[in-house]
Design a protein around this motif. Structure first.
Motif, PDB file in Angstrom:
ATOM      1  N   LYS A  19       0.837  -1.201   0.000  1.00 53.47           N
ATOM      2  CA  LYS A  19       0.000   0.000   0.000  1.00 53.47           C
ATOM      3  C   LYS A  19       0.875   1.256   0.000  1.00 53.47           C
ATOM      4  CE  LYS A  19      -3.845  -0.504   2.114  1.00 53.47           C
ATOM      5  NZ  LYS A  19      -4.876  -0.662   3.151  1.00 53.47           N
ATOM      6  N   GLN A  20       1.932   1.246   0.824  1.00 56.95           N
ATOM      7  CA  GLN A  20       2.840   2.393   0.881  1.00 56.95           C
ATOM      8  C   GLN A  20       3.567   2.583  -0.448  1.00 56.95           C
ATOM      9  OE1 GLN A  20       5.322   2.793   4.460  1.00 56.95           O
ATOM     10  NE2 GLN A  20       4.071   1.152   5.347  1.00 56.95           N
ATOM     11  N   ILE A  21       3.935   1.483  -1.079  1.00 60.99           N
ATOM     12  CA  ILE A  21       4.602   1.557  -2.379  1.00 60.99           C
ATOM     13  C   ILE A  21       3.656   2.152  -3.412  1.00 60.99           C
ATOM     14  CG2 ILE A  21       5.465   0.146  -4.294  1.00 60.99           C
ATOM     15  CD1 ILE A  21       6.640  -1.720  -2.106  1.00 60.99           C
ATOM     16  N   SER A  22       2.422   1.721  -3.377  1.00 59.86           N
ATOM     17  CA  SER A  22       1.430   2.175  -4.348  1.00 59.86           C
ATOM     18  C   SER A  22       1.046   3.634  -4.142  1.00 59.86           C
ATOM     19  CB  SER A  22       0.186   1.288  -4.243  1.00 59.86           C
ATOM     20  OG  SER A  22      -0.818   1.750  -5.086  1.00 59.86           O
ATOM     21  N   HIS A  23       0.798   4.035  -2.914  1.00 60.97           N
ATOM     22  CA  HIS A  23       0.281   5.379  -2.640  1.00 60.97           C
ATOM     23  C   HIS A  23       1.364   6.425  -2.396  1.00 60.97           C
ATOM     24  CE1 HIS A  23      -3.450   3.425  -2.752  1.00 60.97           C
ATOM     25  NE2 HIS A  23      -3.688   3.262  -1.468  1.00 60.97           N
ATOM     26  N   LYS A  24       2.471   6.009  -1.776  1.00 61.13           N
ATOM     27  CA  LYS A  24       3.497   6.982  -1.376  1.00 61.13           C
ATOM     28  C   LYS A  24       4.797   6.833  -2.152  1.00 61.13           C
ATOM     29  CE  LYS A  24       1.725   7.083   3.332  1.00 61.13           C
ATOM     30  NZ  LYS A  24       2.034   6.824   4.731  1.00 61.13           N
ATOM     31  N   LYS A  25       4.811   5.894  -3.117  1.00 65.44           N
ATOM     32  CA  LYS A  25       6.026   5.626  -3.899  1.00 65.44           C
ATOM     33  C   LYS A  25       7.210   5.240  -3.005  1.00 65.44           C
ATOM     34  CE  LYS A  25       3.895   6.857  -7.655  1.00 65.44           C
ATOM     35  NZ  LYS A  25       3.124   5.849  -8.289  1.00 65.44           N
ATOM     36  N   ASP A  45       9.172   1.961 -10.859  1.00 63.31           N
ATOM     37  CA  ASP A  45      10.590   2.104 -10.519  1.00 63.31           C
ATOM     38  C   ASP A  45      11.397   0.956 -11.101  1.00 63.31           C
ATOM     39  OD1 ASP A  45      10.251   4.468  -9.101  1.00 63.31           O
ATOM     40  OD2 ASP A  45      10.032   3.445  -7.171  1.00 63.31           O
ATOM     41  N   TYR A  46      10.882  -0.245 -10.967  1.00 64.67           N
ATOM     42  CA  TYR A  46      11.563  -1.426 -11.503  1.00 64.67           C
ATOM     43  C   TYR A  46      11.723  -1.307 -13.018  1.00 64.67           C
ATOM     44  CZ  TYR A  46      12.425  -6.228 -12.940  1.00 64.67           C
ATOM     45  OH  TYR A  46      12.952  -7.347 -13.521  1.00 64.67           O
ATOM     46  N   ASP A  47      10.660  -0.919 -13.689  1.00 67.43           N
ATOM     47  CA  ASP A  47      10.686  -0.771 -15.138  1.00 67.43           C
ATOM     48  C   ASP A  47      11.733   0.263 -15.550  1.00 67.43           C
ATOM     49  OD1 ASP A  47       9.816  -1.394 -17.722  1.00 67.43           O
ATOM     50  OD2 ASP A  47       8.299   0.193 -17.702  1.00 67.43           O
ATOM     51  N   ASP A  48      11.799   1.379 -14.829  1.00 71.03           N
ATOM     52  CA  ASP A  48      12.789   2.418 -15.127  1.00 71.03           C
ATOM     53  C   ASP A  48      14.214   1.890 -14.974  1.00 71.03           C
ATOM     54  OD1 ASP A  48      10.737   4.207 -15.597  1.00 71.03           O
ATOM     55  OD2 ASP A  48      10.923   5.216 -13.652  1.00 71.03           O
ATOM     56  N   ILE A  49      14.456   1.121 -13.919  1.00 66.05           N
ATOM     57  CA  ILE A  49      15.788   0.562 -13.676  1.00 66.05           C
ATOM     58  C   ILE A  49      16.179  -0.402 -14.789  1.00 66.05           C
ATOM     59  CG2 ILE A  49      17.125  -0.966 -12.162  1.00 66.05           C
ATOM     60  CD1 ILE A  49      15.493   0.313  -9.819  1.00 66.05           C
TER      61      ILE A  49
END
Length: 67
Positions: A19-25, A45-49
């Motif tokens: 939830k924190q990853i989804s809402h707060k990055k 973030d994973y895709d960008d890396i």
């Protein structure tokens, strides 16, 4: 900013972390025995890396269905 969290806590709080990853990055470094072992981060973030490491590589998200 990354937060460090022990694997035992990550296991019990996975839903909250997602939830924190989804809402707060948020991003998390997961430790085992006090040593960094894994990273939990959002798909963007994973895709960008991955794209930065290998521009020809395209991340394909595969949904695994459980029976």
């Amino acid at each position: 900013m990354s937060m460090t969290i022990p694997a035992a806590i990550a296991r019990t709080q996975l839903g909250s972390l997602l939830k924190q990853i989804s809402h707060k990055k948020a991003r998390f470094v997961i430790t085992k025995g006090g040593k960094p072992t894994a990273v939990l981060l959002g798909i963007d973030d994973y895709d960008d890396i991955v794209e930065e490491l290998d521009p020809a590589c395209s991340v394909r998200v595969v949904q695994i269905e459980t029976v």
